[in-house]
Design an enzyme around this catalytic site. Structure first.
Site, PDB file in Angstrom:
ATOM      1  N   HIS A 212       0.598  -1.067  -0.015  1.00 51.03           N
ATOM      2  CA  HIS A 212       0.073  -0.108  -0.043  1.00 51.03           C
ATOM      3  C   HIS A 212       0.782   1.174  -0.204  1.00 51.03           C
ATOM      4  O   HIS A 212       0.503   2.258  -0.690  1.00 51.03           O
ATOM      5  CB  HIS A 212      -0.939   0.013   1.174  1.00 51.03           C
ATOM      6  N   HIS A 254       1.957  -4.126   9.031  1.00 47.97           N
ATOM      7  CA  HIS A 254       3.241  -4.018   8.789  1.00 47.97           C
ATOM      8  C   HIS A 254       4.282  -3.404   9.898  1.00 47.97           C
ATOM      9  O   HIS A 254       3.576  -2.943  10.772  1.00 47.97           O
ATOM     10  CB  HIS A 254       3.280  -2.920   7.514  1.00 47.97           C
TER      11      HIS A 254
END
Length: 298
Positions: A212, A254
């Site tokens: 992303h 993440h």
């Protein structure tokens, strides 16, 4: 002479080590006798024969052991002596590079878990979880690829089609590159959540690098370069790209290092697309091939 003998006897009497309780300390240890015992012919014969055969038997056993250890294997190559595997050995003096890398990874994991405030329903940022998830969805690959295809289908100008085709190829390049690196490294997230359906669709299964974040930087740089935007919109694009990467950390997907490397990878993809920019004729040929209307013989 008699006086010297008497002196030696008196010296032996005065010596402490000559006392009976210390004689065992002063006497050398007995050695096993190797000479055959003298005795009758009936008892000495078998013992002597057994002593003569024992060196031969020991030599045979030793030779068989050496032949079993050093005998060549198939092809005439000798077996190397068995050694302990490397994973069973303890590294008592690790290198400075290894210590630094382990320390940085531990700090990265600790900070990423502390920033995951939107993880689960009990986190401190649980009320904002839906907004953060929606913000992270804006950096997903599926909306951007589908939106680019729709805009390309509705576009009627050559300049617009040129920009949209290059943007579509940049998105595909980013998608495939990030998926390949993730498959190669296979790093799990800080909370090790199983990937969802949208993650499987975008091949965003592992943690490193953050897909992303890479896509957000790529799209923002592309739009800022090829579109004429006002200053507030330009600031909003920079802020959007940064918040998309942070939203993935808040959701626990993440690490900090994953998002940082994702930002760098997105900028690298943008530079690569700009260096191999396709002109309008090439884009029109690709559009014709995609719509099955390309006629190369004309």
């Amino acid at each position: 002479m008699p006086s010297s003998v008497s002196r030696s006897r008196s010296r032996d009497r005065d010596d402490v080590l000559n006392r009976p309780e210390f004689l065992s300390l002063n006497r050398p240890p007995p050695r096993p006798s190797t000479c055959p015992q003298r005795g009758g012919g009936g008892g000495g014969g078998p013992r002597r024969q057994q002593r003569q055969q024992s060196p031969l038997e020991d030599g045979g056993r030793r030779g068989s052991r050496e032949s079993s250890e050093g005998s060549p294997v198939d092809g005439g190559v000798k077996d190397s002596p068995s050694r302990y595997p490397d994973q069973d050995c303890i590294q008592l003096n690790p290198s400075f590079r290894g210590i630094a890398a382990s320390s940085l990874l531990a700090i990265d994991l600790s900070l990423s878990k502390r920033m995951g405030v939107c993880v689960g329903a009990q986190g401190s940022g649980a009320p904002l979880r839906s907004i953060v998830a929606l913000l992270a969805l804006t950096g997903h690959a599926l909306p951007w690829i589908c939106g680019t295809l729709v805009c390309l289908w509705r576009s009627s100008t050559l300049a617009g089609q040129e920009v949209l085709v290059n943007l579509l190829l940049a998105l595909i390049l980013d998608l495939m590159t990030v998926a390949g690196i993730q498959k190669l490294i296979k790093r799990r997230g800080p909370w090790d959540f199983p990937p969802g359906l949208l993650d499987y669709v975008a091949m965003d299964i592992y943690s490193f690098p953050a897909a992303h974040a890479s896509r957000a930087v790529l799209v923002s740089k592309f739009l800022l370069t090829h579109l004429v935007l006002a200053v507030p919109l330009r600031i909003l694009l920079y802020l959007w790209a940064f918040l998309v990467g942070v939203s993935r950390i808040l959701l626990g997907k993440h690490h900090l290092s994953d998002v940082g490397c994702g930002f760098a990878l997105g900028f690298l993809h943008f530079s690569l697309v700009e260096s191999v920019w396709m002109d309008s004729e090439t884009c029109q040929m690709l559009i014709a091939m995609g719509t099955l209307s390309w006629t190369p013989w004309l």
